[in-house]
Design an enzyme around this catalytic site. Structure first.
Site, PDB file in Angstrom:
ATOM      1  N   GLY A  67      -7.702  -4.526  -3.015  1.00 27.03           N
ATOM      2  CA  GLY A  67      -8.601  -3.593  -3.359  1.00 27.03           C
ATOM      3  C   GLY A  67     -10.003  -4.022  -3.412  1.00 27.03           C
ATOM      4  O   GLY A  67     -10.386  -5.048  -2.985  1.00 27.03           O
ATOM      5  N   ASP A  68     -11.098  -3.165  -4.255  1.00 30.35           N
ATOM      6  CA  ASP A  68     -12.314  -3.218  -4.091  1.00 30.35           C
ATOM      7  C   ASP A  68     -12.616  -4.729  -5.039  1.00 30.35           C
ATOM      8  O   ASP A  68     -13.281  -5.505  -4.401  1.00 30.35           O
ATOM      9  CB  ASP A  68     -12.972  -2.125  -5.097  1.00 30.35           C
ATOM     10  CG  ASP A  68     -14.319  -2.219  -5.325  1.00 30.35           C
ATOM     11  OD1 ASP A  68     -14.888  -2.987  -4.345  1.00 30.35           O
ATOM     12  OD2 ASP A  68     -14.865  -1.513  -6.170  1.00 30.35           O
ATOM     13  N   ASP A  81      -5.460   4.335  -3.904  1.00 31.72           N
ATOM     14  CA  ASP A  81      -6.422   5.035  -4.285  1.00 31.72           C
ATOM     15  C   ASP A  81      -7.306   5.719  -2.859  1.00 31.72           C
ATOM     16  O   ASP A  81      -8.255   6.580  -3.128  1.00 31.72           O
ATOM     17  CB  ASP A  81      -7.436   4.725  -5.286  1.00 31.72           C
ATOM     18  CG  ASP A  81      -6.685   4.394  -6.750  1.00 31.72           C
ATOM     19  OD1 ASP A  81      -5.562   5.251  -6.905  1.00 31.72           O
ATOM     20  OD2 ASP A  81      -7.123   3.570  -7.442  1.00 31.72           O
ATOM     21  N   ARG A 103      -8.274   6.721 -11.141  1.00 29.58           N
ATOM     22  CA  ARG A 103      -8.952   6.221 -12.378  1.00 29.58           C
ATOM     23  C   ARG A 103     -10.397   6.712 -12.140  1.00 29.58           C
ATOM     24  O   ARG A 103     -11.359   7.338 -12.814  1.00 29.58           O
ATOM     25  CB  ARG A 103      -8.995   4.929 -13.142  1.00 29.58           C
ATOM     26  CG  ARG A 103      -9.367   4.719 -14.344  1.00 29.58           C
ATOM     27  CD  ARG A 103      -8.995   3.684 -15.013  1.00 29.58           C
ATOM     28  NE  ARG A 103      -9.126   2.492 -14.056  1.00 29.58           N
ATOM     29  CZ  ARG A 103      -8.181   1.653 -13.856  1.00 29.58           C
ATOM     30  NH1 ARG A 103      -6.847   2.036 -14.099  1.00 29.58           N
ATOM     31  NH2 ARG A 103      -8.567   0.476 -12.898  1.00 29.58           N
ATOM     32  N   ILE A 107       6.196  17.486  18.207  1.00 39.13           N
ATOM     33  CA  ILE A 107       6.700  16.372  17.718  1.00 39.13           C
ATOM     34  C   ILE A 107       6.445  14.950  19.066  1.00 39.13           C
ATOM     35  O   ILE A 107       6.126  13.849  18.602  1.00 39.13           O
ATOM     36  CB  ILE A 107       7.917  16.103  17.365  1.00 39.13           C
ATOM     37  CG1 ILE A 107       8.611  16.374  18.522  1.00 39.13           C
ATOM     38  CG2 ILE A 107       8.291  16.977  16.291  1.00 39.13           C
ATOM     39  CD1 ILE A 107      10.440  16.030  18.318  1.00 39.13           C
ATOM     40  N   GLN A 159      14.711  15.032  14.359  1.00 38.17           N
ATOM     41  CA  GLN A 159      13.027  14.805  14.403  1.00 38.17           C
ATOM     42  C   GLN A 159      12.396  15.964  14.511  1.00 38.17           C
ATOM     43  O   GLN A 159      10.965  15.758  14.101  1.00 38.17           O
ATOM     44  CB  GLN A 159      12.806  14.091  15.607  1.00 38.17           C
ATOM     45  CG  GLN A 159      13.454  12.501  15.772  1.00 38.17           C
ATOM     46  CD  GLN A 159      13.674  12.281  17.370  1.00 38.17           C
ATOM     47  OE1 GLN A 159      12.777  11.416  18.046  1.00 38.17           O
ATOM     48  NE2 GLN A 159      14.712  12.531  18.101  1.00 38.17           N
TER      49      GLN A 159
END
Length: 772
Positions: free
Chosen positions: A118-119, A166, A210, A519, A654
């Site tokens: 992540g960051d 996130d 968060r 589909i 499907q």
């Protein structure tokens, strides 16, 4: 970047070493990325190391850094989490820790590093890269490495893959793990809605986020939640009254028996005070007297199997990471520039939130985030206006059912009503339109439609040409001003027939738009169709993952799985990438008996060694003579004594099931944008008390092309359509097939693979609505 020659790249990579690590919070899809990086690195001739336990393993060194082989990453693509481990490392945040990390890389001869995290992880990677030369100087001064070693390893190339549920990193439309997290959330919301309906309860669901409200926002949009709290858009003063009025209104006038409220864990009010799920629960119980419960999803959102989207995304990014690392030189400083830009742009979002510039924070999240927010507000908060417009439009489903159709209908109905239009629903497609199976739809008519599969309006494959006079009668009788057709290739072909009949019937000179929903993903004018993502996930999870698992106790077995899709091989190819198939036979990629024999021999050689299971996918119409039964018998015969073979035809499996989060969101957004477009065309073509629209620009397919939602006239698409095989003449996804073959260890021409290009991250670039 131009097409590359495989042999040239292999010569460049010979003797070079690279490593991959996963860091920070785990995210579904990380294993697919590790697999792709490892196998692509080995494929081009590099030595690949797996760094276990993230940056902590890099700092500690030793057995945490292990040389990988092809089979080190076998059978991990379907696993959640990360098999090489992840850890939050305080030591790497210190200079001393980074010196140790540099020493451990130099000791192994590693000068290329792929970081999936992540960051914080990518920020750490950026610092590490910037300090690299100084770290080596320090190691030389301390006598831990020689000056010769430092000169040999003087350049460190780093590529970052954003792994975060996130979806909070600027510069990428989707991060690895975000789509899978949405799958977990929607599974829980769908389950909760059934019990909430039974007991007339209100539920407050707290999801992760968060600092970023992406999961809360998209799950609210995909579920039709009554209210959502996200940190980027704190509610206005007096929100308690507004929310309670909204909840009460949905029951009294909307006919609902339940309420769903979604709150991101970082939700705040305008003063920065946290808004907790328990506070919301107590408020609803006190004000409205509703039986209200709280469900905190927690780390279940990180768990479970990765979705098809995350597996394919991770595979693409992993391959691209290797290509970028192997091509990087000290003279290409722009190579690392976008990582800096991404990190800086991501920090700007939090700065805007801290300074209470919330409107700007939403814009900095990107065009898709802003579009999702605006569409959610329009569908959940706005009531239909009292004043009516002069226009009415009809919505119909055409072709085979596809998951997400109902989400598109719901958003179109509510968007139309909010603009004052009269909205008609049509049962059974063009046949129902011809037979007058038309009824007026209200706001509450589509309550709860978002999460339902198939087509609640009913759908038929019937084309309009044989029923034009009756269709004209129905349009005149109900004074229909525009048509919204949601469906597959028949929907596109049907609107084209109606357009071409305008010269004979003035009543057909009305705006028309097609939302691709099938589909097969075979409608011209769009990269993706509503329903395709659900079908790929269904084929992947039910048709392939479980099949592979069933063979876990049976040594050396090959499965031949047949997918739907008509002549279009998108479903087979995408599923093949998502499950790590050994081969995927499709119509667009011609193959001969020689190719089949080569594939059998290739698989036999793998089976003689460490591989115990094989998976072959076949599109239902890939070849007239080489049927599923033929391929099964061929593999069974040629593999006799090495492996046995089984067949599974997925069929209409499907088409079923609840729509995926992507299809719910995509259908919802296309429904709103289609009504916006129709409203504009109705206004532009309203003259002397009637609508008269006969230009090519008034009959279009709405689609996602590259990163832009666009409207393309059906007349333009006619020139690029293969009507015999019911698909576009040029299909964008074919460029992904070399990756499928490379990751299955086939010696294929690398000239077929088109690598990505570096794009700089600016406010303008992130403002594009990519449709996610």
């Amino acid at each position: 970047m131009s097409l590359m020659d495989l042999e040239k790249l292999k010569m460049t990579c010979a003797g070079r070493a690279m490593a991959v690590l996963t860091s920070g919070g785990d995210a579904q899809g990380m294993n697919a990325a590790v697999r792709a990086v490892t196998r692509m690195g080995i494929y081009v001739g590099a030595k690949v190391y797996l760094i276990h336990e993230g940056y902590q393993g890099l700092v500690d060194g030793g057995d945490n850094i292990k040389l990988a082989n092809w089979h080190s990453v076998t059978n991990i693509i379907q696993l959640g989490g990360t098999v090489i481990g992840s850890a939050r490392c305080k030591a790497f945040m210190t200079r001393e820790g980074r010196v140790s990390a540099a020493f451990n890389l130099v000791k192994k001869g590693i000068t290329n590093l792929c970081v999936c995290g992540g960051d914080g992880s990518l920020t750490g990677a950026n610092i590490f890269r910037n300090e690299w030369s100084d770290l080596l100087d320090e190691l030389v001064k301390k006598g831990r490495i020689t000056d010769t070693m430092a000169k040999k390893h003087y350049n460190l190339n780093i590529v970052g893959l954003v792994g975060s549920i996130d979806n909070d990193f600027c510069g990428t439309d989707m991060t690895i793990g975000a789509d899978s997290a949405l799958h977990r959330i929607m599974e829980i919301i769908d389950a909760i809605m059934t019990t909430a309906q039974s007991h007339q309860r209100a539920f407050v669901l707290e999801v992760m986020g968060r600092h970023c409200g992406y999961l809360a926002l998209v799950s609210a949009l995909a579920s039709g939640a009554d209210w959502v709290f996200i940190p980027e858009a704190p509610p206005q003063e007096g929100w308690e009254d507004n929310m309670c009025a909204r909840l009460e209104g949905s029951r009294t006038s909307g006919g609902s028996r339940m309420n769903i409220i979604i709150v991101a864990e970082g939700a705040i009010d305008r003063n920065g005070k946290p808004i907790s799920s328990n506070y919301i629960k107590d408020l609803v119980q006190k004000r409205l007297g509703y039986d209200t419960r709280v469900t905190v999803l927690g780390h279940v959102q990180r768990g479970g199997i990765p979705s098809a989207f995350d597996r394919i995304l991770s595979s693409i990014l992993g391959v691209e990471a290797v290509v970028a690392l192997m091509e990087a030189t000290p003279e290409t400083p722009a190579f690392r520039l976008p990582l800096v830009e991404c990190v800086e742009m991501t920090k700007l979002v939090q700065t805007a939130m801290n300074e209470k510039r919330f409107d700007e924070a939403i814009k900095l999240r990107g065009g898709s985030f802003e579009s999702n927010w605006n569409i959610y507000k329009s569908l959940a908060f706005l009531k239909p206006p009292q004043s009516k417009s002069n226009f009415s439009f009809a919505i119909l489903n055409v072709g085979a059912p596809a998951a997400g159709m109902n989400a598109a209908v719901r958003s179109a109905v509510r968007s139309g009503l909010s603009r004052g239009h009269k909205v008609y629903g049509v049962n059974d497609g063009f046949l129902g339109l011809a037979n007058g199976a038309v009824f007026e739809m209200e706001w509450h008519s589509v309550a709860g439609w978002t999460g339902q599969g198939s087509s609640l309006l009913g759908t038929k494959r019937t084309l309009p040409n044989c029923h034009l006079e009756k269709i004209v009668e129905t349009i005149s009788k109900f004074e229909i001003s525009a048509l919204l057709v949601i469906g597959g290739f028949e929907a596109y072909q049907g609107v084209l027939e109606i357009y071409e009949a305008r010269t004979h019937y003035d009543e057909l000179c009305i705006p028309m738009v097609i939302i691709p929903a099938t589909i097969s993903n075979n409608v011209p004018g769009t990269f993706f169709s509503v329903g395709t993502d659900t079908a790929v996930n269904c084929a992947m999870e039910v048709g392939c993952d479980k099949i592979k698992q069933s063979a876990s106790g049976t040594k050396r077995r090959v499965f031949v799985v047949e997918t739907m899709g008509g002549y279009c091989g998108y479903l087979a190819s995408s599923t093949g990438i998502a499950v790590g198939a050994d081969a995927a036979y499709i119509f667009e990629d011609p193959f001969s008996i020689h190719d089949l024999k080569t594939n059998v021999e290739h698989l036999s050689e793998k089976m003689k060694k460490d591989v115990q299971r094989g998976l072959i996918l076949r599109n239902e119409k890939c070849h007239e003579n080489y049927t599923t039964d033929f391929i099964h018998k061929l593999y069974s015969s040629e593999g006799k004594g090495i492996f046995d073979c089984r067949v599974n035809v997925l069929g209409h499996l499907q088409q079923g099931g609840a729509p995926s989060p992507f299809d719910r969101n995509f259908g919802t957004k296309l429904g709103v944008k289609a009504i916006e477009w129709l409203s504009e065309k109705l206004t532009e073509n309203y003259r002397q008390g009637r609508v008269f629209a006969n230009s090519p620009e008034t009959a279009c397919v709405i689609g996602l092309n590259r990163k832009v939602v666009s409207f393309t006239p059906v007349t333009e698409l006619k020139e690029i359509t293969d009507f015999e095989h019911r698909m576009p003449k040029v299909e964008w996804w074919l460029k992904l097939r070399p990756m499928l073959k490379m990751l299955a260890k086939y010696q294929t021409s690398f000239n077929e693979y088109v690598p990505g290009e570096i794009e700089h991250v600016t406010r303008r670039s992130i403002s594009i609505d990519s449709g996610f």
